[in-house]
Design a protein around this motif. Structure first.
Motif, mmCIF file in Angstrom:
data_model
loop_
_atom_site.group_PDB
_atom_site.id
_atom_site.type_symbol
_atom_site.label_atom_id
_atom_site.label_comp_id
_atom_site.label_asym_id
_atom_site.label_seq_id
_atom_site.Cartn_x
_atom_site.Cartn_y
_atom_site.Cartn_z
ATOM 1 N N LYS A 1 0.822 -1.196 0.000
ATOM 2 C CA LYS A 1 0.000 0.000 0.000
ATOM 3 C C LYS A 1 0.863 1.255 0.000
ATOM 4 C CE LYS A 1 -4.086 -1.666 2.501
ATOM 5 N NZ LYS A 1 -4.951 -1.434 3.687
ATOM 6 N N LYS A 2 0.380 2.266 -0.681
ATOM 7 C CA LYS A 2 1.028 3.568 -0.591
ATOM 8 C C LYS A 2 0.677 4.176 0.761
ATOM 9 C CE LYS A 2 1.082 6.364 -4.166
ATOM 10 N NZ LYS A 2 0.656 7.382 -5.179
ATOM 11 N N ILE A 3 1.684 4.676 1.459
ATOM 12 C CA ILE A 3 1.479 5.232 2.804
ATOM 13 C C ILE A 3 1.574 6.749 2.748
ATOM 14 C CG2 ILE A 3 2.296 5.293 5.190
ATOM 15 C CD1 ILE A 3 3.521 2.519 4.731
ATOM 16 N N TYR A 4 0.529 7.398 3.243
ATOM 17 C CA TYR A 4 0.467 8.856 3.329
ATOM 18 C C TYR A 4 0.606 9.293 4.788
ATOM 19 C CZ TYR A 4 -1.544 9.252 -1.415
ATOM 20 O OH TYR A 4 -1.757 9.225 -2.764
ATOM 21 N N LEU A 5 1.426 10.287 5.037
ATOM 22 C CA LEU A 5 1.426 10.995 6.321
ATOM 23 C C LEU A 5 0.889 12.388 6.046
ATOM 24 C CD1 LEU A 5 2.044 11.359 9.323
ATOM 25 C CD2 LEU A 5 4.378 12.019 8.689
ATOM 26 N N ILE A 6 -0.254 12.696 6.671
ATOM 27 C CA ILE A 6 -0.905 13.975 6.444
ATOM 28 C C ILE A 6 -0.994 14.707 7.777
ATOM 29 C CG2 ILE A 6 -2.954 15.136 5.548
ATOM 30 C CD1 ILE A 6 -3.515 12.643 3.878
ATOM 31 N N TYR B 1 -9.610 9.471 -0.322
ATOM 32 C CA TYR B 1 -10.285 8.171 -0.251
ATOM 33 C C TYR B 1 -11.247 7.954 -1.414
ATOM 34 C CZ TYR B 1 -8.524 6.590 4.290
ATOM 35 O OH TYR B 1 -7.720 6.125 5.317
ATOM 36 N N LYS B 2 -11.702 9.026 -2.035
ATOM 37 C CA LYS B 2 -12.527 8.878 -3.235
ATOM 38 C C LYS B 2 -11.673 8.512 -4.443
ATOM 39 C CE LYS B 2 -16.068 12.182 -1.738
ATOM 40 N NZ LYS B 2 -16.621 13.561 -1.917
ATOM 41 N N LYS B 3 -10.398 8.892 -4.394
ATOM 42 C CA LYS B 3 -9.498 8.664 -5.520
ATOM 43 C C LYS B 3 -8.736 7.337 -5.433
ATOM 44 C CE LYS B 3 -9.929 12.348 -8.128
ATOM 45 N NZ LYS B 3 -10.273 12.250 -9.572
ATOM 46 N N GLU B 4 -8.421 6.916 -4.218
ATOM 47 C CA GLU B 4 -7.580 5.729 -4.044
ATOM 48 C C GLU B 4 -8.174 4.792 -3.006
ATOM 49 O OE1 GLU B 4 -3.356 6.210 -3.741
ATOM 50 O OE2 GLU B 4 -3.426 8.234 -4.556
ATOM 51 N N GLU B 5 -7.959 3.503 -3.200
ATOM 52 C CA GLU B 5 -8.474 2.507 -2.263
ATOM 53 C C GLU B 5 -7.355 1.807 -1.494
ATOM 54 O OE1 GLU B 5 -10.943 -0.158 -4.424
ATOM 55 O OE2 GLU B 5 -12.546 1.314 -4.755
ATOM 56 N N ASP B 6 -6.335 1.376 -2.183
ATOM 57 C CA ASP B 6 -5.299 0.565 -1.549
ATOM 58 C C ASP B 6 -4.200 1.459 -0.970
ATOM 59 O OD1 ASP B 6 -4.232 -1.830 -0.718
ATOM 60 O OD2 ASP B 6 -3.065 -2.125 -2.548
ATOM 61 N N ILE B 7 -4.548 2.179 0.104
ATOM 62 C CA ILE B 7 -3.621 3.119 0.733
ATOM 63 C C ILE B 7 -3.700 2.996 2.249
ATOM 64 C CG2 ILE B 7 -3.643 4.823 -1.128
ATOM 65 C CD1 ILE B 7 -5.717 6.413 0.466
ATOM 66 N N PHE C 1 -13.823 8.495 9.326
ATOM 67 C CA PHE C 1 -12.676 7.647 8.983
ATOM 68 C C PHE C 1 -12.153 6.824 10.155
ATOM 69 C CE2 PHE C 1 -12.201 11.737 6.613
ATOM 70 C CZ PHE C 1 -12.677 11.281 5.399
ATOM 71 N N LYS C 2 -12.563 7.149 11.377
ATOM 72 C CA LYS C 2 -11.888 6.620 12.561
ATOM 73 C C LYS C 2 -11.940 5.102 12.683
ATOM 74 C CE LYS C 2 -15.783 7.254 15.750
ATOM 75 N NZ LYS C 2 -16.233 7.892 16.999
ATOM 76 N N ASP C 3 -12.942 4.451 12.095
ATOM 77 C CA ASP C 3 -13.056 2.992 12.202
ATOM 78 C C ASP C 3 -12.458 2.257 11.011
ATOM 79 O OD1 ASP C 3 -14.378 3.152 14.674
ATOM 80 O OD2 ASP C 3 -16.324 3.426 13.706
ATOM 81 N N ARG C 4 -11.875 2.978 10.090
ATOM 82 C CA ARG C 4 -11.250 2.340 8.932
ATOM 83 C C ARG C 4 -9.924 1.702 9.340
ATOM 84 N NH1 ARG C 4 -12.738 4.930 3.388
ATOM 85 N NH2 ARG C 4 -10.954 3.650 2.778
ATOM 86 N N GLU C 5 -9.647 0.536 8.814
ATOM 87 C CA GLU C 5 -8.390 -0.147 9.118
ATOM 88 C C GLU C 5 -7.201 0.535 8.446
ATOM 89 O OE1 GLU C 5 -8.647 -4.262 8.188
ATOM 90 O OE2 GLU C 5 -10.158 -4.694 9.739
ATOM 91 N N ASP C 6 -7.479 1.275 7.379
ATOM 92 C CA ASP C 6 -6.400 1.933 6.630
ATOM 93 C C ASP C 6 -6.217 3.389 7.052
ATOM 94 O OD1 ASP C 6 -8.749 2.927 5.603
ATOM 95 O OD2 ASP C 6 -8.303 2.458 3.498
#
Length: 337
Positions: A5-10, A26-32, A52-57
């Motif tokens: 997965k591509k990892i983002y630090l925001i 999240y609308k643009k990418e899924e596997d992140i 977003f808080k309950d998302r595993e990603d």
């Protein structure tokens, strides 16, 4: 073998533009994987990230970009860094500027130092501001225009802006710097002029205009701001600065009249208040450079204001608790009558 997965630090993603960017991403990418670091100062709001808080990603860390140990930990194996974290209110910076220097310069240094250790880093976006140019009475700023910030906020942002560039020049880091116009839209902190005026009118309060309201601003919808940043992750050239604007220049009084019309109020709802010290008269950006690599804005001001007014009318549960805690001077005019 499945690609990692591509990892983002925001950073600063509990704020206005950062939280909107995560929605866009999240609308643009899924596997992140999205890692968020936010200090949750006055303008940070966890309500903006609750979906977003309950998302595993997705993971959220409450902390400071000036914390070297924490930043090093979160930076591990990161591919993309987007720094929205900033002290970002001109009026506040005029009263007390130290925290602006700490975050907008010192914090950027900590992020850059941690990022340059990452072998998988593909892009570091430093979100700057059009205010680093100062004011312009005619024409528009290009990315090569002279930099003449006129208040402590814009001066501190320029420090982070140029520091980020120096890490490209010195260490060949894949840095891109954005300088965007005044941004508006959903989830903006209500001390900013557009949400302040909308929420004041909802509450039956007048709207405070600095001076005569003749200052000119270039307005950019947050969705367009987010799309520009996303476009630059893949299409920007390292070491370059890109202006981001939508060619929507209006005086503050014209902007106010448009908000009043949308909310079916007349000019009696305007109150003129003391102007800000050293108030920049006009900002205007030429963003031909960004358009040349395939980006275009989608919103004009009327369309954007209509959607923004509707959002604040429908989301009082988001802004009322925030506005109650806000510096109440903004509601009637920060610098008094």
């Amino acid at each position: 073998m499945k690609e990692k997965k591509k990892i983002y630090l925001i950073t600063g993603a509990a704020g206005f533009i950062g939280s909107n960017f995560i929605q866009y991403l999240y609308k643009k990418e899924e596997d992140i994987e999205v890692r968020v670091l936010d200090k949750l100062t006055y303008s940070g709001n966890m309500e903006s990230l609750k979906e977003f808080k309950d998302r595993e990603d997705f993971s959220f860390t409450h902390g400071d970009i000036c914390d070297e140990v924490l930043v090093d930990e979160l930076m591990q194996d990161v591919n993309v860094v987007i720094n929205f974290a900033a002290e970002a209110a001109v009026d506040r910076s005029i009263e007390s500027s130290r925290s602006f220097l700490d975050t907008d310069i010192g914090g950027v240094y900590v992020l850059l130092e941690a990022a340059r250790k990452q072998k998988k880093l593909q892009r570091f976006i430093q979100v700057s501001t059009d205010e680093v140019y100062g004011q312009i009475m005619s024409g528009s700023f290009t990315e090569s225009s002279e930099l003449k910030p006129r208040n402590p906020y814009s001066a501190s942002k320029l420090g982070g802006d140029r520091l980020a560039y120096s890490y490209f020049a010195t260490y060949q880091m894949p840095v891109v710097i954005t300088r965007a116009a005044n941004t508006y839209g959903p989830m903006a902190y209500p001390e900013k002029v557009i949400p302040l005026f909308i929420t004041n009118l909802i509450d039956g309060l007048q709207v405070p205009i600095y001076g005569e309201g003749k200052q000119i601003r270039d307005w950019l919808h947050v969705s367009d701001h987010c799309s520009a940043i996303y476009h630059l992750i893949e299409n920007g050239e390292s070491g370059e600065v890109y202006n981001v604007a939508a060619d929507q220049e209006f005086t503050n009084i014209d902007l106010t009249h448009k908000i009043l019309a949308l909310m079916k109020r007349d000019n009696s709802w305007i109150t003129y208040v003391k102007d800000r010290p050293g108030h920049d008269f006009r900002y205007s950006l030429d963003c031909a450079k960004l358009k040349e690599i395939g980006w275009n804005s989608e919103y004009n001001l009327i369309k954007g204001l209509e959607e923004t007014v509707e959002w604040y009318q429908e989301n009082e549960d988001w802004w009322r608790p925030v506005k109650e805690k806000m510096d109440q001077r903004y509601i009637k005019g920060f610098w008094g009558k």
